[in-house]
Design a protein around this motif. Structure first.
Motif, short mmCIF file in Angstrom:
data_model
loop_
_atom_site.label_atom_id
_atom_site.label_comp_id
_atom_site.label_asym_id
_atom_site.label_seq_id
_atom_site.Cartn_x
_atom_site.Cartn_y
_atom_site.Cartn_z
N ASN A 5 0.82 -1.22 0.00
CA ASN A 5 0.00 0.00 0.00
C ASN A 5 0.85 1.27 0.00
O ASN A 5 0.52 2.25 -0.68
CB ASN A 5 -0.94 0.00 1.21
CG ASN A 5 -2.12 -0.93 1.01
OD1 ASN A 5 -2.98 -0.69 0.16
ND2 ASN A 5 -2.19 -1.99 1.79
N LEU A 10 2.40 1.57 -3.59
CA LEU A 10 1.44 2.05 -4.59
C LEU A 10 1.13 3.53 -4.39
O LEU A 10 0.94 4.26 -5.36
CB LEU A 10 0.14 1.23 -4.49
CG LEU A 10 0.21 -0.21 -5.01
CD1 LEU A 10 -1.08 -0.96 -4.71
CD2 LEU A 10 0.49 -0.23 -6.52
N THR A 11 1.08 3.96 -3.13
CA THR A 11 0.83 5.38 -2.85
C THR A 11 2.00 6.24 -3.31
O THR A 11 1.82 7.34 -3.85
CB THR A 11 0.58 5.61 -1.34
OG1 THR A 11 -0.50 4.77 -0.90
CG2 THR A 11 0.23 7.06 -1.05
N LYS A 46 3.87 5.76 -5.77
CA LYS A 46 3.92 5.83 -7.23
C LYS A 46 2.91 6.82 -7.81
O LYS A 46 2.93 7.11 -9.00
CB LYS A 46 3.68 4.44 -7.84
CG LYS A 46 4.86 3.50 -7.67
CD LYS A 46 4.63 2.20 -8.43
CE LYS A 46 5.86 1.30 -8.36
NZ LYS A 46 5.69 0.04 -9.11
N ARG A 75 -7.37 3.93 -9.00
CA ARG A 75 -8.21 2.74 -8.99
C ARG A 75 -7.49 1.52 -8.41
O ARG A 75 -8.04 0.78 -7.60
CB ARG A 75 -8.68 2.43 -10.43
CG ARG A 75 -9.62 1.23 -10.55
CD ARG A 75 -10.87 1.48 -9.74
NE ARG A 75 -11.78 0.33 -9.83
CZ ARG A 75 -12.85 0.18 -9.06
NH1 ARG A 75 -13.14 1.10 -8.14
NH2 ARG A 75 -13.64 -0.87 -9.19
N ILE A 76 -6.23 1.32 -8.82
CA ILE A 76 -5.46 0.17 -8.32
C ILE A 76 -5.27 0.29 -6.80
O ILE A 76 -5.40 -0.69 -6.07
CB ILE A 76 -4.10 0.07 -9.03
CG1 ILE A 76 -4.30 -0.22 -10.52
CG2 ILE A 76 -3.23 -1.01 -8.39
CD1 ILE A 76 -3.01 -0.26 -11.31
N ASN A 77 -4.98 1.50 -6.35
CA ASN A 77 -4.81 1.73 -4.92
C ASN A 77 -6.08 1.39 -4.15
O ASN A 77 -6.03 0.74 -3.09
CB ASN A 77 -4.44 3.19 -4.65
CG ASN A 77 -3.14 3.59 -5.32
OD1 ASN A 77 -3.08 3.70 -6.54
ND2 ASN A 77 -2.10 3.81 -4.53
N GLU A 78 -7.21 1.84 -4.67
CA GLU A 78 -8.50 1.58 -4.00
C GLU A 78 -8.79 0.09 -3.96
O GLU A 78 -9.29 -0.43 -2.95
CB GLU A 78 -9.62 2.32 -4.71
CG GLU A 78 -9.59 3.82 -4.51
CD GLU A 78 -10.77 4.53 -5.17
OE1 GLU A 78 -11.10 5.64 -4.75
OE2 GLU A 78 -11.35 3.96 -6.12
N VAL A 79 -8.48 -0.61 -5.05
CA VAL A 79 -8.71 -2.06 -5.10
C VAL A 79 -7.84 -2.77 -4.06
O VAL A 79 -8.32 -3.64 -3.32
CB VAL A 79 -8.42 -2.61 -6.51
CG1 VAL A 79 -8.40 -4.14 -6.49
CG2 VAL A 79 -9.47 -2.12 -7.50
N MET A 80 -6.56 -2.39 -3.96
CA MET A 80 -5.66 -3.03 -3.00
C MET A 80 -6.06 -2.73 -1.56
O MET A 80 -5.98 -3.59 -0.68
CB MET A 80 -4.22 -2.58 -3.25
CG MET A 80 -3.61 -3.14 -4.53
SD MET A 80 -3.78 -4.94 -4.69
CE MET A 80 -2.89 -5.51 -3.22
#
Length: 307
Positions: free
Chosen positions: A156, A159-160, A162, A190-195
């Motif tokens: 997490n 991803l943040t 990036k 979107r990818i962050n929210e999914v993870m």
């Protein structure tokens, strides 16, 4: 590669009212000191007393250390922003704060489940407890806790980091939390929210379910206790554990299971306080200070200081 053009963030804090901010500073300083000193006392007492070097108390030791890291990664910076006009935090400082907070969040959730399992074995299989929960099993469980916590935090935070932050750089919160950072990003999240959603379902919802199942078996075993006094004492312990666990999991699930567009930060700040400060303050009281062995261990340490 870091694409961020923001070099620092501005943390708005809990309130913009200077008068209220002064009162909040005193309040949260006192709460933080109680949480820090309470958990530190548990760490010292368990490490000092060899009689407490058993799986149950090693898990309590781990919980105390996690709570110290959780509160210390957030509250001192929050208090500093209240005390001074310096409300900025560097980009690296923000990502570091996010990493340690996310690590402690994941570790605490898995630890609650591990401690519930330990309690389940102790009550439902008392004669086999020492064989099931031996030192090797305890170390294996703690290794799993560490692995899950580091993975959750690393993914997490990575991803943040990036994401592209091109302004504004004002965090409407009292620390670098994932939801307000996602709201500031000018790149897709979107990818962050999914993870975050996956982590919330697997860690928060999953661990809470497993913890409740463990306590369900524990309560069933308690009901078979013949003496009314024994039932009352056991129910008192379990109910206090479940209240603290619920106070932790409920706001965590509420915070992370929603998309970034639905965050309401004024309300979320209050909710976040439950698992960043309230629960770490209550944990020593509920899990340790009511325990006779812990009380004896703490007393023994204080006596040794006098000599």
């Amino acid at each position: 590669m870091n694409h961020s053009i923001v070099t620092e963030f501005i943390i708005l804090g809990l309130t913009r009212n200077p008068e209220i901010e002064g009162l909040l500073f005193v309040l949260f300083l006192c709460i933080y000191l109680v949480a820090f000193l309470g958990n530190m006392l548990i760490v010292i007492a368990i490490m000092y007393n060899t009689s407490l070097h058993t799986p149950m108390y090693v898990l309590l030791l781990a919980l105390a250390i996690v709570d110290i890291i959780c509160t210390t990664s957030i509250i001192p910076k929050m208090l500093w922003t209240m005390l001074t006009s310096e409300k900025t935090i560097t980009y690296r400082g923000c990502m570091s704060q996010l990493f340690f907070f996310a690590w402690s969040l994941g570790a605490e959730m898995v630890l609650f489940t591990t401690m519930a399992y330990d309690c389940y074995v102790a009550i439902c299989f008392p004669l086999r407890y020492s064989m099931i929960m031996n030192n090797h099993m305890c170390m294996a469980l703690l290794s799993i806790v560490m692995a899950i916590a580091v993975t959750n935090s690393g993914v997490n935070t990575g991803l943040t980091a990036k994401l592209t932050f091109c302004g504004p750089n004002t965090i409407d919160h009292f620390f670098c939390e994932i939801p307000p950072l996602l709201a500031l990003s000018c790149s897709p999240v979107r990818i962050n929210e999914v993870m975050v959603y996956v982590a919330d379902i697997t860690l928060a919802v999953g661990d809470f379910t497993l913890t409740c199942i463990s306590y369900g078996f524990i309560i069933a075993a308690i009901l078979r206790i013949r003496t009314a006094e024994g039932k009352k004492k056991a129910f008192s312990t379990c109910s206090s554990h479940l209240i603290v666990v619920s106070l932790y999991y409920s706001p965590v699930i509420y915070t992370y299971i929603r998309p970034a567009s639905s965050y309401t930060f004024d309300k979320d700040k209050v909710v976040t306080m439950l698992y960043t400060l309230v629960t770490p303050t209550l944990n020593p009281v509920v899990y340790s200070f009511r325990n006779k062995d812990m009380q004896a261990g703490i007393s023994k340490w204080f006596v040794s200081l006098k000599h």
